[in-house]
Design a protein around this motif. Structure first.
Motif, PDB file in Angstrom:
ATOM      1  N   VAL A 165      17.964   2.623  -0.564  1.00 30.07           N
ATOM      2  CA  VAL A 165      19.255   2.416  -1.217  1.00 30.07           C
ATOM      3  C   VAL A 165      19.297   3.406  -2.381  1.00 30.07           C
ATOM      4  O   VAL A 165      18.613   3.218  -3.393  1.00 30.07           O
ATOM      5  N   ILE A 166      20.065   4.455  -2.243  1.00 29.09           N
ATOM      6  CA  ILE A 166      20.011   5.621  -3.129  1.00 29.09           C
ATOM      7  C   ILE A 166      21.285   5.724  -3.949  1.00 29.09           C
ATOM      8  O   ILE A 166      22.396   5.646  -3.396  1.00 29.09           O
ATOM      9  N   VAL A 167      21.133   5.923  -5.253  1.00 25.75           N
ATOM     10  CA  VAL A 167      22.288   6.158  -6.130  1.00 25.75           C
ATOM     11  C   VAL A 167      22.722   7.609  -6.012  1.00 25.75           C
ATOM     12  O   VAL A 167      21.891   8.528  -6.092  1.00 25.75           O
ATOM     13  N   ASN A 168      24.015   7.820  -5.822  1.00 25.72           N
ATOM     14  CA  ASN A 168      24.544   9.178  -5.714  1.00 25.72           C
ATOM     15  C   ASN A 168      24.463   9.885  -7.068  1.00 25.72           C
ATOM     16  O   ASN A 168      24.673   9.271  -8.112  1.00 25.72           O
ATOM     17  N   PRO A 169      24.171  11.187  -7.089  1.00 25.20           N
ATOM     18  CA  PRO A 169      24.225  11.925  -8.361  1.00 25.20           C
ATOM     19  C   PRO A 169      25.598  11.808  -9.009  1.00 25.20           C
ATOM     20  O   PRO A 169      26.622  11.695  -8.332  1.00 25.20           O
ATOM     21  N   ARG A 170      25.598  11.861 -10.335  1.00 25.41           N
ATOM     22  CA  ARG A 170      26.839  11.732 -11.090  1.00 25.41           C
ATOM     23  C   ARG A 170      26.741  12.557 -12.362  1.00 25.41           C
ATOM     24  O   ARG A 170      25.819  12.392 -13.149  1.00 25.41           O
ATOM     25  N   GLY A 171      27.705  13.451 -12.524  1.00 23.40           N
ATOM     26  CA  GLY A 171      27.839  14.174 -13.774  1.00 23.40           C
ATOM     27  C   GLY A 171      29.158  13.768 -14.405  1.00 23.40           C
ATOM     28  O   GLY A 171      29.350  12.615 -14.783  1.00 23.40           O
ATOM     29  N   ILE A 172      30.089  14.718 -14.512  1.00 26.78           N
ATOM     30  CA  ILE A 172      31.422  14.376 -15.009  1.00 26.78           C
ATOM     31  C   ILE A 172      32.033  13.272 -14.154  1.00 26.78           C
ATOM     32  O   ILE A 172      32.701  12.375 -14.652  1.00 26.78           O
ATOM     33  N   ASN A 173      31.781  13.325 -12.864  1.00 31.93           N
ATOM     34  CA  ASN A 173      32.117  12.224 -11.974  1.00 31.93           C
ATOM     35  C   ASN A 173      31.073  12.190 -10.874  1.00 31.93           C
ATOM     36  O   ASN A 173      30.259  13.104 -10.744  1.00 31.93           O
ATOM     37  N   ALA A 174      31.083  11.113 -10.095  1.00 34.78           N
ATOM     38  CA  ALA A 174      30.145  11.038  -8.979  1.00 34.78           C
ATOM     39  C   ALA A 174      30.417  12.190  -8.011  1.00 34.78           C
ATOM     40  O   ALA A 174      31.571  12.459  -7.671  1.00 34.78           O
ATOM     41  N   TRP A 175      29.364  12.845  -7.573  1.00 34.90           N
ATOM     42  CA  TRP A 175      29.543  14.001  -6.690  1.00 34.90           C
ATOM     43  C   TRP A 175      30.224  13.630  -5.379  1.00 34.90           C
ATOM     44  O   TRP A 175      30.842  14.483  -4.737  1.00 34.90           O
ATOM     45  N   CYS A 176      30.092  12.382  -4.953  1.00 33.15           N
ATOM     46  CA  CYS A 176      30.629  11.971  -3.653  1.00 33.15           C
ATOM     47  C   CYS A 176      32.134  11.778  -3.674  1.00 33.15           C
ATOM     48  O   CYS A 176      32.746  11.567  -2.630  1.00 33.15           O
ATOM     49  N   THR A 177      32.761  11.854  -4.837  1.00 37.76           N
ATOM     50  CA  THR A 177      34.200  11.640  -4.944  1.00 37.76           C
ATOM     51  C   THR A 177      34.947  12.957  -4.773  1.00 37.76           C
ATOM     52  O   THR A 177      34.405  13.934  -4.274  1.00 37.76           O
ATOM     53  N   ARG A 178      36.190  12.991  -5.255  1.00 33.53           N
ATOM     54  CA  ARG A 178      37.016  14.196  -5.107  1.00 33.53           C
ATOM     55  C   ARG A 178      36.914  15.124  -6.315  1.00 33.53           C
ATOM     56  O   ARG A 178      37.761  15.986  -6.518  1.00 33.53           O
ATOM     57  N   ALA A 179      35.880  14.969  -7.123  1.00 32.13           N
ATOM     58  CA  ALA A 179      35.717  15.794  -8.309  1.00 32.13           C
ATOM     59  C   ALA A 179      35.224  17.190  -7.952  1.00 32.13           C
ATOM     60  O   ALA A 179      34.842  17.471  -6.811  1.00 32.13           O
ATOM     61  N   ALA A 180      35.210  18.081  -8.947  1.00 33.11           N
ATOM     62  CA  ALA A 180      34.735  19.443  -8.717  1.00 33.11           C
ATOM     63  C   ALA A 180      33.307  19.462  -8.200  1.00 33.11           C
ATOM     64  O   ALA A 180      32.935  20.305  -7.370  1.00 33.11           O
ATOM     65  N   GLU A 181      32.486  18.515  -8.664  1.00 29.30           N
ATOM     66  CA  GLU A 181      31.076  18.499  -8.265  1.00 29.30           C
ATOM     67  C   GLU A 181      30.862  18.107  -6.811  1.00 29.30           C
ATOM     68  O   GLU A 181      29.727  18.114  -6.322  1.00 29.30           O
ATOM     69  N   THR A 182      31.943  17.786  -6.107  1.00 32.47           N
ATOM     70  CA  THR A 182      31.849  17.588  -4.658  1.00 32.47           C
ATOM     71  C   THR A 182      31.235  18.813  -3.984  1.00 32.47           C
ATOM     72  O   THR A 182      30.608  18.699  -2.920  1.00 32.47           O
ATOM     73  N   ALA A 183      31.401  19.977  -4.593  1.00 26.66           N
ATOM     74  CA  ALA A 183      30.810  21.197  -4.024  1.00 26.66           C
ATOM     75  C   ALA A 183      29.291  21.116  -3.952  1.00 26.66           C
ATOM     76  O   ALA A 183      28.662  21.832  -3.165  1.00 26.66           O
ATOM     77  N   LEU A 184      28.677  20.256  -4.789  1.00 24.23           N
ATOM     78  CA  LEU A 184      27.225  20.071  -4.764  1.00 24.23           C
ATOM     79  C   LEU A 184      26.796  18.972  -3.790  1.00 24.23           C
ATOM     80  O   LEU A 184      25.641  18.940  -3.353  1.00 24.23           O
ATOM     81  N   GLN A 185      27.712  18.065  -3.471  1.00 18.26           N
ATOM     82  CA  GLN A 185      27.350  16.868  -2.722  1.00 18.26           C
ATOM     83  C   GLN A 185      26.755  17.182  -1.352  1.00 18.26           C
ATOM     84  O   GLN A 185      25.762  16.571  -0.939  1.00 18.26           O
ATOM     85  N   VAL A 186      27.344  18.114  -0.635  1.00 18.56           N
ATOM     86  CA  VAL A 186      26.874  18.380   0.726  1.00 18.56           C
ATOM     87  C   VAL A 186      25.455  18.941   0.708  1.00 18.56           C
ATOM     88  O   VAL A 186      24.653  18.658   1.616  1.00 18.56           O
ATOM     89  N   LEU A 187      25.101  19.713  -0.320  1.00 23.91           N
ATOM     90  CA  LEU A 187      23.732  20.213  -0.443  1.00 23.91           C
ATOM     91  C   LEU A 187      22.751  19.066  -0.682  1.00 23.91           C
ATOM     92  O   LEU A 187      21.703  18.968  -0.036  1.00 23.91           O
ATOM     93  N   TRP A 188      23.109  18.204  -1.632  1.00 18.23           N
ATOM     94  CA  TRP A 188      22.237  17.063  -1.958  1.00 18.23           C
ATOM     95  C   TRP A 188      22.057  16.156  -0.746  1.00 18.23           C
ATOM     96  O   TRP A 188      20.933  15.723  -0.438  1.00 18.23           O
ATOM     97  N   ALA A 189      23.156  15.846  -0.058  1.00 16.29           N
ATOM     98  CA  ALA A 189      23.085  14.940   1.095  1.00 16.29           C
ATOM     99  C   ALA A 189      22.273  15.552   2.226  1.00 16.29           C
ATOM    100  O   ALA A 189      21.471  14.858   2.873  1.00 16.29           O
ATOM    101  N   ALA A 190      22.434  16.842   2.495  1.00 18.21           N
ATOM    102  CA  ALA A 190      21.659  17.494   3.553  1.00 18.21           C
ATOM    103  C   ALA A 190      20.162  17.442   3.235  1.00 18.21           C
ATOM    104  O   ALA A 190      19.331  17.209   4.115  1.00 18.21           O
ATOM    105  N   ARG A 191      19.826  17.669   1.965  1.00 15.11           N
ATOM    106  CA  ARG A 191      18.418  17.602   1.538  1.00 15.11           C
ATOM    107  C   ARG A 191      17.884  16.183   1.679  1.00 15.11           C
ATOM    108  O   ARG A 191      16.718  15.991   2.059  1.00 15.11           O
ATOM    109  N   LEU A 192      18.703  15.188   1.393  1.00 11.49           N
ATOM    110  CA  LEU A 192      18.291  13.793   1.522  1.00 11.49           C
ATOM    111  C   LEU A 192      18.140  13.387   2.984  1.00 11.49           C
ATOM    112  O   LEU A 192      17.154  12.728   3.354  1.00 11.49           O
ATOM    113  N   PHE A 193      19.101  13.769   3.823  1.00 12.16           N
ATOM    114  CA  PHE A 193      19.090  13.359   5.226  1.00 12.16           C
ATOM    115  C   PHE A 193      18.005  14.092   6.022  1.00 12.16           C
ATOM    116  O   PHE A 193      17.400  13.515   6.922  1.00 12.16           O
TER     117      PHE A 193
END
Length: 359
Positions: free
Chosen positions: A286-314
């Motif tokens: 049960v993993i907490v998603n990274p969060r900076g200005i907003n959670a990376w998994c949302t529609r924020a700018a940091e969504t650009a990082l989410q796919v990298l993090w998720a691929a590394r996790l999966f």
């Protein structure tokens, strides 16, 4: 008597002096003439709605953190003049852009606004999510240009970023192109790393949103990054967009991995004995998603990082050389003009605020 050569030199000197004097006299020919105004901006936003600006937007208002993060990434904090209170109180924004803590907040979540306060700020443009046209129409009646954005896929996010950059003018367009280039490079890297991946090798993933049983199915950014990163969104078959599910659904799906929007959702799941029936909970997945200005998994700018993090996790074996600390630093440096420390990077990747105690 002056020799002929000397006479010629004297004549040439006099001519040069006269020409120079003439040039100097002509330099201020239009001393009161104003520079030409910057070009107007006309575009169609993601609602198919026509946006007309007399000049590129310098003063922008927007409710919510996710949209604000895009404005900050493309235009910087000086462009953001009207926000909602959640931007003022955002822990990471207060940490890296403290001037935003005192920004006027005429917007009220989820879809309200103090009109007089907003008008007094004289915004050149207000950006709203799709679905808020009723609010936008009221603003346009008062003479405030409105642009609607919304995305459920990387391609739609790319379109939104480029539209916002166009509204911000030349500098905004340059930064938008850089952002899209970064995002597309991340997507390309992940797709290359997953080449030949079988369906059987894709982990089954459940995403816990604002509460443990609230999630997002197909036609959502959540489903898009799960699939792109080489996973299967277990809710996609039963749910479109976001919504509530039942614990019985989770027991049927029995996901390999649960990703939570924040620490609160993770703690709620781990504290509920009923969730112990799930394989992901029993195995500590049960993993907490990274969060900076907003959670990376949302529609924020940091969504650009989410796919990298998720691929590394999966698929850690396929992305062993992917350094998420380095990527996070790079993103913040390039798009937020902030250099993260080692401790700050760790907190972002753990989904913690800058002042939270370390676990």
């Amino acid at each position: 008597m002056v020799p002929g050569a000397s006479i010629r030199h004297l004549a040439l000197g006099l001519l040069a002096a006269l020409l120079l004097a003439g040039c100097e006299a002509r330099q201020p020919a239009f001393p009161d003439r104003e520079l030409p105004p910057r070009q107007s901006v006309t575009l169609l936003d993601q609602a198919g709605h026509r946006v007309q600006l007399a000049r590129p937007a310098e003063r922008i208002g927007t409710p919510g953190v996710s949209m604000a993060s895009l404005v900050l990434a493309l235009g910087g904090p000086e462009r953001l003049v009207a926000v909602a209170a959640e931007v003022n109180h955002n822990p990471w924004l207060a940490h890296i852009m403290p001037e935003l803590a005192s920004r006027p907040a005429p917007f009220i979540r989820p879809a309200g606004v103090h009109l007089e306060s907003l008008l007094a700020l004289k915004p050149d443009l207000v950006t709203l999510w799709l679905g808020n046209q009723s609010q936008g129409e009221k603003l346009e009646q008062l003479g405030i240009p409105v642009m609607y954005l919304g995305y459920r896929s990387p391609e739609e996010m790319r379109q939104a970023v480029l539209l916002l950059g166009q509204a911000l003018g030349e500098r905004g367009q340059t930064r938008a192109e850089a952002f899209v280039g970064y995002y597309e490079a991340s997507l390309t890297r992940v797709r290359a790393g997953l080449a030949g991946l079988s369906d059987a090798a894709r982990p089954r993933v459940y995403y816990a949103s604002i509460s443990p049983l609230h999630t997002e199915g197909r036609d959502s950014m959540i489903d898009a990054w799960i699939r792109t990163a080489g996973g299967i969104n277990v809710a996609a078959a039963n749910l479109r967009g976001d919504g509530q599910v039942q614990l019985e659904n989770l027991l049927t799906w029995d996901p390999d991995l649960i990703i939570t929007l924040g620490l609160a959702q993770q703690q709620a799941i781990l504290a509920d004995p009923r969730w112990q029936q799930l394989r992901a909970v029993r195995q500590g997945r049960v993993i907490v998603n990274p969060r900076g200005i907003n959670a990376w998994c949302t529609r924020a700018a940091e969504t650009a990082l989410q796919v990298l993090w998720a691929a590394r996790l999966f698929h850690p074996e396929r992305f062993a050389d992917l350094d998420m600390a380095m990527e996070t630093r790079r993103f913040y440096r390039q798009f937020y003009a902030y250099e993260l420390s080692d401790d700050e990077v760790a907190r972002v990747l753990q989904g913690r605020n800058p002042t939270d105690p370390q676990p």
